[in-house]
Scaffold this active site. Sequence first.
Site, PDB file in Angstrom:
ATOM      1  N   LYS A 247      11.834  24.701  15.422  1.00 37.76           N
ATOM      2  CA  LYS A 247      11.273  25.090  14.112  1.00 37.76           C
ATOM      3  C   LYS A 247      10.222  24.071  13.658  1.00 37.76           C
ATOM      4  O   LYS A 247       9.127  24.443  13.262  1.00 37.76           O
ATOM      5  CB  LYS A 247      12.386  25.213  13.051  1.00 37.76           C
ATOM      6  CG  LYS A 247      13.469  26.215  13.392  1.00 37.76           C
ATOM      7  CD  LYS A 247      14.502  26.355  12.281  1.00 37.76           C
ATOM      8  CE  LYS A 247      15.294  25.088  11.992  1.00 37.76           C
ATOM      9  NZ  LYS A 247      16.287  24.728  13.018  1.00 37.76           N
TER      10      LYS A 247
ATOM     11  N   ARG B 162      26.772  20.569  14.560  1.00 39.22           N
ATOM     12  CA  ARG B 162      25.632  21.208  13.870  1.00 39.22           C
ATOM     13  C   ARG B 162      25.487  22.656  14.341  1.00 39.22           C
ATOM     14  O   ARG B 162      25.195  23.550  13.548  1.00 39.22           O
ATOM     15  CB  ARG B 162      24.327  20.435  14.158  1.00 39.22           C
ATOM     16  CG  ARG B 162      24.261  19.133  13.389  1.00 39.22           C
ATOM     17  CD  ARG B 162      23.251  18.175  13.984  1.00 39.22           C
ATOM     18  NE  ARG B 162      21.876  18.629  13.870  1.00 39.22           N
ATOM     19  CZ  ARG B 162      20.862  18.024  14.481  1.00 39.22           C
ATOM     20  NH1 ARG B 162      21.074  16.964  15.239  1.00 39.22           N
ATOM     21  NH2 ARG B 162      19.642  18.477  14.321  1.00 39.22           N
TER      22      ARG B 162
ATOM     23  N   ARG C  26      19.519  28.086   4.813  1.00 42.84           N
ATOM     24  CA  ARG C  26      20.536  27.888   5.842  1.00 42.84           C
ATOM     25  C   ARG C  26      21.882  28.494   5.437  1.00 42.84           C
ATOM     26  O   ARG C  26      22.832  28.422   6.207  1.00 42.84           O
ATOM     27  CB  ARG C  26      20.730  26.392   6.101  1.00 42.84           C
ATOM     28  CG  ARG C  26      19.935  25.857   7.289  1.00 42.84           C
ATOM     29  CD  ARG C  26      20.153  24.354   7.355  1.00 42.84           C
ATOM     30  NE  ARG C  26      19.979  23.779   8.664  1.00 42.84           N
ATOM     31  CZ  ARG C  26      18.856  23.198   9.074  1.00 42.84           C
ATOM     32  NH1 ARG C  26      17.801  23.176   8.316  1.00 42.84           N
ATOM     33  NH2 ARG C  26      18.812  22.642  10.271  1.00 42.84           N
TER      34      ARG C  26
ATOM     35  N   ARG D  20      15.594  14.084  22.248  1.00 43.09           N
ATOM     36  CA  ARG D  20      14.881  13.574  21.069  1.00 43.09           C
ATOM     37  C   ARG D  20      15.578  12.322  20.530  1.00 43.09           C
ATOM     38  O   ARG D  20      14.923  11.389  20.079  1.00 43.09           O
ATOM     39  CB  ARG D  20      14.803  14.654  19.983  1.00 43.09           C
ATOM     40  CG  ARG D  20      14.064  14.180  18.745  1.00 43.09           C
ATOM     41  CD  ARG D  20      13.765  15.289  17.768  1.00 43.09           C
ATOM     42  NE  ARG D  20      14.970  15.791  17.114  1.00 43.09           N
ATOM     43  CZ  ARG D  20      14.995  16.823  16.278  1.00 43.09           C
ATOM     44  NH1 ARG D  20      13.894  17.474  16.000  1.00 43.09           N
ATOM     45  NH2 ARG D  20      16.121  17.204  15.720  1.00 43.09           N
TER      46      ARG D  20
ATOM     47  N   ARG E  26      16.904   9.279  14.954  1.00 48.51           N
ATOM     48  CA  ARG E  26      17.701  10.133  14.071  1.00 48.51           C
ATOM     49  C   ARG E  26      19.162  10.042  14.455  1.00 48.51           C
ATOM     50  O   ARG E  26      19.542  10.375  15.581  1.00 48.51           O
ATOM     51  CB  ARG E  26      17.214  11.590  14.166  1.00 48.51           C
ATOM     52  CG  ARG E  26      16.086  11.877  13.211  1.00 48.51           C
ATOM     53  CD  ARG E  26      15.621  13.290  13.310  1.00 48.51           C
ATOM     54  NE  ARG E  26      16.658  14.285  13.032  1.00 48.51           N
ATOM     55  CZ  ARG E  26      16.408  15.574  12.875  1.00 48.51           C
ATOM     56  NH1 ARG E  26      15.174  16.020  12.964  1.00 48.51           N
ATOM     57  NH2 ARG E  26      17.388  16.418  12.632  1.00 48.51           N
TER      58      ARG E  26
HETATM   59  P1  B4P Z   1      12.523  20.626  16.499  1.00 50.39           P
HETATM   60  O1  B4P Z   1      11.319  21.485  16.405  1.00 50.39           O
HETATM   61  O2  B4P Z   1      12.393  19.302  15.883  1.00 50.39           O
HETATM   62  O3  B4P Z   1      13.844  21.278  15.964  1.00 50.39           O
HETATM   63  P2  B4P Z   1      14.311  21.875  14.575  1.00 50.39           P
HETATM   64  O4  B4P Z   1      14.715  23.258  14.895  1.00 50.39           O
HETATM   65  O5  B4P Z   1      13.256  21.704  13.516  1.00 50.39           O
HETATM   66  O6  B4P Z   1      15.522  20.893  14.234  1.00 50.39           O
HETATM   67  P3  B4P Z   1      16.693  20.540  13.207  1.00 50.39           P
HETATM   68  O7  B4P Z   1      17.496  21.754  12.906  1.00 50.39           O
HETATM   69  O8  B4P Z   1      17.339  19.383  13.829  1.00 50.39           O
HETATM   70  O9  B4P Z   1      16.118  19.972  11.923  1.00 50.39           O
HETATM   71  P4  B4P Z   1      16.243  19.921  10.357  1.00 50.39           P
HETATM   72  O10 B4P Z   1      15.367  18.790  10.072  1.00 50.39           O
HETATM   73  O11 B4P Z   1      15.888  21.252   9.778  1.00 50.39           O
HETATM   74  O12 B4P Z   1      12.835  20.499  18.052  1.00 50.39           O
HETATM   75  C1  B4P Z   1      13.889  19.716  18.554  1.00 50.39           C
HETATM   76  C2  B4P Z   1      13.463  19.054  19.866  1.00 50.39           C
HETATM   77  O13 B4P Z   1      13.123  20.029  20.854  1.00 50.39           O
HETATM   78  C3  B4P Z   1      12.226  18.162  19.705  1.00 50.39           C
HETATM   79  O14 B4P Z   1      12.453  16.960  20.399  1.00 50.39           O
HETATM   80  C4  B4P Z   1      11.103  18.954  20.368  1.00 50.39           C
HETATM   81  O15 B4P Z   1      10.125  18.130  20.959  1.00 50.39           O
HETATM   82  C5  B4P Z   1      11.853  19.764  21.423  1.00 50.39           C
HETATM   83  N1  B4P Z   1      11.216  21.051  21.687  1.00 50.39           N
HETATM   84  C6  B4P Z   1      10.649  21.869  20.757  1.00 50.39           C
HETATM   85  N2  B4P Z   1      10.150  22.981  21.362  1.00 50.39           N
HETATM   86  C7  B4P Z   1      10.442  22.858  22.715  1.00 50.39           C
HETATM   87  C8  B4P Z   1      10.202  23.692  23.878  1.00 50.39           C
HETATM   88  N3  B4P Z   1       9.572  24.865  23.788  1.00 50.39           N
HETATM   89  N4  B4P Z   1      10.681  23.258  25.063  1.00 50.39           N
HETATM   90  C9  B4P Z   1      11.319  22.056  25.173  1.00 50.39           C
HETATM   91  N5  B4P Z   1      11.560  21.232  24.114  1.00 50.39           N
HETATM   92  C10 B4P Z   1      11.126  21.624  22.909  1.00 50.39           C
HETATM   93  O16 B4P Z   1      17.765  19.625   9.906  1.00 50.39           O
HETATM   94  C11 B4P Z   1      18.422  18.369   9.999  1.00 50.39           C
HETATM   95  C12 B4P Z   1      19.647  18.301   9.058  1.00 50.39           C
HETATM   96  O17 B4P Z   1      19.211  18.326   7.661  1.00 50.39           O
HETATM   97  C13 B4P Z   1      20.665  19.446   9.118  1.00 50.39           C
HETATM   98  O18 B4P Z   1      21.624  19.257  10.151  1.00 50.39           O
HETATM   99  C14 B4P Z   1      21.294  19.392   7.695  1.00 50.39           C
HETATM  100  O19 B4P Z   1      22.278  18.393   7.598  1.00 50.39           O
HETATM  101  C15 B4P Z   1      20.148  19.012   6.809  1.00 50.39           C
HETATM  102  N6  B4P Z   1      19.477  20.185   6.203  1.00 50.39           N
HETATM  103  C16 B4P Z   1      18.185  20.568   6.446  1.00 50.39           C
HETATM  104  N7  B4P Z   1      17.894  21.695   5.757  1.00 50.39           N
HETATM  105  C17 B4P Z   1      19.021  22.042   5.084  1.00 50.39           C
HETATM  106  C18 B4P Z   1      19.350  23.133   4.214  1.00 50.39           C
HETATM  107  N8  B4P Z   1      18.466  24.091   3.932  1.00 50.39           N
HETATM  108  N9  B4P Z   1      20.602  23.189   3.692  1.00 50.39           N
HETATM  109  C19 B4P Z   1      21.496  22.245   3.963  1.00 50.39           C
HETATM  110  N10 B4P Z   1      21.258  21.187   4.785  1.00 50.39           N
HETATM  111  C20 B4P Z   1      20.035  21.075   5.341  1.00 50.39           C
END
Ligand code: B4P
Length: 200
Positions: free
Chosen positions: A14, A146, A89, A128, A134
Amino acid sequence: MFNIILFGPPGSGKGTQSEKIVDQFGLVHLSTGNLLRQEITDKTPLGMEARNFMDKGQLVPDEVVIGMIDSCLEKHSAAKGFLFDGFPRTVAQAEALDKLLSLKKTAISKVLALEVTEEELVKRLLKRGETSGRSDDTNESIIRNRYAVYKKETEPVAQYYTQQGKMEVIKGEGSVDEIFDALSKSIETEMEEQQSLSAS
Ligand code: B4P
């Protein structure tokens, strides 16, 4: 206004795809994960509270996250549209977002859901964790928690938007550019449909 949600499990890409989408389409990027991490870096009371949940792989309470989104929408009232990343979420967050947007006489146009297997997610997040600093990415059991929280609390949000006819699933495995192409095509189609509706 044109508003989309990028939906998917933790590590589905995302954050990665959001950066490319906002560059391409001129939307304001609202990532609750980034906003919460900034609060932690700034050592605010909200950040201190959020950290306890995030470090365990749990969701931060709805009222905290909804309040944060509310003030961001106010701050960017002249935006052409928003890309919501990692929000909503829970179904309560989705309902609150619909209310906040309807007060601004706008709505969600489309929800794009990235589909990735659990094993691939765990692999990506552990990788990552080697460099990101992190704390929620370094321990496999926290990553699996998670994912379990996602299945229980976040997947029902997909149902909520399916009922509204707004959900589209996109394959989240493959190269970053391939996935971006698929997302862009879907956004362009939706933008064209919205434009022709407002012209008629
Ligand atoms: P990202 O792109 O960073 O993943 P994400 O889906 O954004 O991650 P996440 O769910 O952890 O984040 P959030 O900050 O929202 O990709 C992950 C990895 O994969 C990276 O290293 C990237 O390089 C790699 N990658 C990407 N695309 C790829 C591909 N095509 N092939 C190979 N590798 C690839 O959430 C973090 C925490 O914040 C949650 O657990 C929660 O505690 C809290 N939180 C956030 N929003 C919330 C909400 N609305 N309500 C309650 N808690 C919340």
